[in-house]
Design an enzyme around this catalytic site. Structure first.
Site, PDB file in Angstrom:
ATOM      1  N   SER A  63      -9.858   2.197   2.738  1.00  0.00           N
ATOM      2  CA  SER A  63      -8.922   2.856   1.861  1.00  0.00           C
ATOM      3  C   SER A  63      -7.944   1.920   1.156  1.00  0.00           C
ATOM      4  O   SER A  63      -7.311   2.327   0.185  1.00  0.00           O
ATOM      5  CB  SER A  63      -8.105   3.874   2.664  1.00  0.00           C
ATOM      6  N   SER A 112     -10.444   0.101   7.063  1.00  0.00           N
ATOM      7  CA  SER A 112      -9.777   0.178   5.753  1.00  0.00           C
ATOM      8  C   SER A 112      -9.068  -1.083   5.302  1.00  0.00           C
ATOM      9  O   SER A 112      -8.565  -1.133   4.181  1.00  0.00           O
ATOM     10  CB  SER A 112      -8.771   1.333   5.745  1.00  0.00           C
ATOM     11  N   LYS A 118       0.855  -1.198   0.000  1.00  0.00           N
ATOM     12  CA  LYS A 118       0.000   0.000   0.000  1.00  0.00           C
ATOM     13  C   LYS A 118       0.886   1.241   0.000  1.00  0.00           C
ATOM     14  O   LYS A 118       1.914   1.272   0.694  1.00  0.00           O
ATOM     15  CB  LYS A 118      -0.889  -0.029   1.249  1.00  0.00           C
TER      16      LYS A 118
END
Lengths: 493, 95
Positions: free
Chosen positions: A160, A184, A80
């Protein structure tokens, strides 16, 4: 082994194949690079690092040939873009960071490279991890590999960690790192039919992860199986002197904890999670989960978490308040882009006005408001008190049970653009997950079925602090009972 | 509680975020919606409840007050949009 086969393997299968020398890490990595390039329509990877990946794979092959190698030796994963990676551009998917290239490595990713993992590339996320749909990234939205029955509309992959969930669901990487501040990791896992594990606060170091809300943020993995999550967490976790909130406790062998007997284990069902307007499908799935765990030998008990209703409002005070403070560092002086101004303050304002996207600006403004003179006690202090009540609810519930079972999300994945104009509707996506962050508990989302549109739905298990072993053991039972083997049709290649 | 244009200007100033004049009204509406939502918390009785500042009860860690690392001034300024001789460069603040 044929070209399409190596990307079919789970992390555990790929690991075992490498150790048996059925194939090399270079072969495994090349096929995942090919999948990454073929999957560009998904917009899950925002910086591909194929040369780095092949270098790392070659090193791994040397180690594997002599029988050495760490727990993740030779396994290609995505990271990420919230994790700082030394010498590799890190932006948190915000324009304000520009081409920021960290001169340091986050502790979690360093742990993964030390375990032998291979870095495929940086994954898309909501800007500064603020979002539940991966639509706020400055690199544009990620497309969920799954589509509903009309097969035309692009759906969100959740957020997210949308690049993480989409890349794992599309078999671009064997696993991905992710972070979870209010859901998330678990919400995008539920939207993509993957497994998402948010560890206990303090289990993984936050050092080198771009901060959103420091008292809530925690790193964890997104994988395709529960076993893979156990293996990833084992490599990611550990004490780090550089993060004072990181816990100095040994990391258990999570994989060895799998397969435990559920007899005598108690699963709590919190009545407050049966929210108004809950769809029949979600309710049926939850009941199905209850039945699966009962069949596996667990005892079901009803519990109450009376302050559940106040978790989202408390979260939307605490998280923006911490964010407004954390994001004060983006001022156009030390990193990122700068817009010139007439004086220093004008330069700050122009840089931040242009560098932050709409959702980030909105949250900084909310945070600034609730912390401003005259409102601090009414909002921020109040929210911290409610946070304690929410945490105490869990402590009482855990006197009666070992884990809690709830739905992961109120619905399956929605269409891109569908909730963009309605921040509150978007925030409701995290209604089942934020409580866990407020209390610092571990939680896992496991794919458990498909809805009428043919889209994945997840069940969430919530554990006691540092109860990841029990959580993973229970999650594995749901995984086995659900037998979830549905796959999205490959439309993106 | 209603956020008027003046308040939006004030928050934007405190947050050091330039907001174009044409966005002030719509931003005010959005902030009002969110503030209306978070005001539900006033229903909760929190008398005698201590604010929760950390989820894991730990002793504050102390370390020796000694230099353990450092000397990376070039690394620190490497990403700066403007730097001069390993200093961050900003517009003139003192005449």
């Amino acid at each position: 082994m044929s070209a399409s086969k190596l990307t079919e393997l789970s992390l555990a299968e790929a690991r075992d194949g490498l150790r048996r020398k059925d194939f090399t890490s270079v072969e495994l990595t090349q096929e995942h690079i090919a999948a990454m390039e073929a999957g560009r329509k998904l917009n899950a990877v925002i910086l591909e690092t194929p040369a780095k990946a092949l270098d790392m794979a070659k090193t791994s092959d040397t180690k594997l040939s002599t029988g050495d190698g760490g727990a993740l030796e030779g396994l290609p994963i995505g990271v990420k873009d919230l994790f700082c990676t030394k010498g590799v551009r890190t932006t948190a998917c915000s324009k304000i960071l520009g081409d920021f290239t960290p001169p340091y490595e986050s502790t979690v990713t360093q742990n993964l490279w030390d375990a032998g993992a291979v870095h495929l590339g940086k994954l898309n996320n909501d800007e500064f991890a603020m979002g539940s749909s991966n639509e706020t990234s400055c690199f544009g939205p990620v497309n969920n590999p799954w589509r509903n029955k009309d097969k035309e509309t692009n759906l969100v992959p959740g957020g997210s960690s949308g690049g993480s969930s989409a890349s794992v669901a599309a078999h671009i990487g064997v696993a991905a790192t992710a972070t979870d501040t209010g859901g998330s990791i678990r919400q995008p896992a539920a939207f993509t039919g993957t497994v998402g594990l948010k560890p206990t606060y303090g289990r993984c170091s936050r050092w080198g992860i771009v901060a959103f809300a420091s008292s809530l943020d925690q790193a964890g993995p997104i994988t395709r199986t529960v076993r893979d999550s156990a293996i990833m967490l084992g490599a990611m976790a550990g004490h780090d002197a550089k993060d004072t909130t990181s816990i100095d406790a040994p990391v258990p062998d999570y994989e060895a904890a799998l397969g435990a007997d559920l007899k005598g284990k108690k699963v709590g069902i919190p009545k407050e999670y049966r929210i108004d307007g809950m769809s029949g499908e979600i309710e049926a799935l939850w009941q199905q989960g209850i039945d699966w765990l009962k069949d596996a030998g667990a005892e079901i008990v009803d519990v109450s978490l009376p302050h559940t209703k106040y978790a989202l409002p408390a979260y939307y005070i605490i998280a923006p308040a911490e964010a407004s403070s954390n994001l004060a560092r983006y001022d156009g002086v030390r990193y990122g882009t700068r817009l010139e101004g007439e004086n220093l303050i004008d330069m700050y304002e122009k840089t931040r006005g242009a560098g932050f996207g709409a959702e980030v600006r909105r949250r900084i403004m909310i945070g600034t408001y609730v912390l401003s003179a005259g409102y601090y006690d009414a909002y921020y202090l109040k929210a911290l008190k409610v946070r304690r009540l929410i945490s105490d609810d869990f402590k009482l519930a855990f006197e009666k049970c070992d884990v809690l079972l709830t739905p992961a999300t109120p619905s399956s994945a929605f269409a891109i653009g569908e909730n963009l104009d309605d921040p509150l509707a978007m925030y409701m996506n995290d209604v089942f997950t934020v409580t866990v962050n407020l209390a610092g508990l571990p939680g896992i989302s496991v794919p458990a079925g498909l809805d009428a549109q043919g889209l994945p739905l997840g069940l969430q298990l919530i554990g006691q602090p540092f109860g990841e072993e029990a959580l993973l053991g229970m999650a594995e039972k749901i995984e086995q009972a659900a037998g979830f083997d549905a796959r999205p049709d490959v439309w993106w290649e | 509680m209603s956020v008027d244009d003046k308040t939006v200007h004030r928050i934007a100033r405190l947050a050091r975020i330039a907001v174009p004049e044409e966005e002030i009204a719509s931003l005010g509406t959005e902030l009002n919606t969110i503030i209306g939502f978070i005001e539900q918390l006033s229903e909760v009785n929190t008398d005698d409840i201590l604010p929760m500042t950390a989820v894991v009860e730990t002793e504050i860690k102390r370390r020796e007050d000694a230099v353990t690392d450092g000397g990376y001034v070039h690394d620190v300024t490497a990403n700066a949009p403007a730097s001069d001789d390993d200093y961050f460069a900003v517009p003139k603040v003192v005449e």
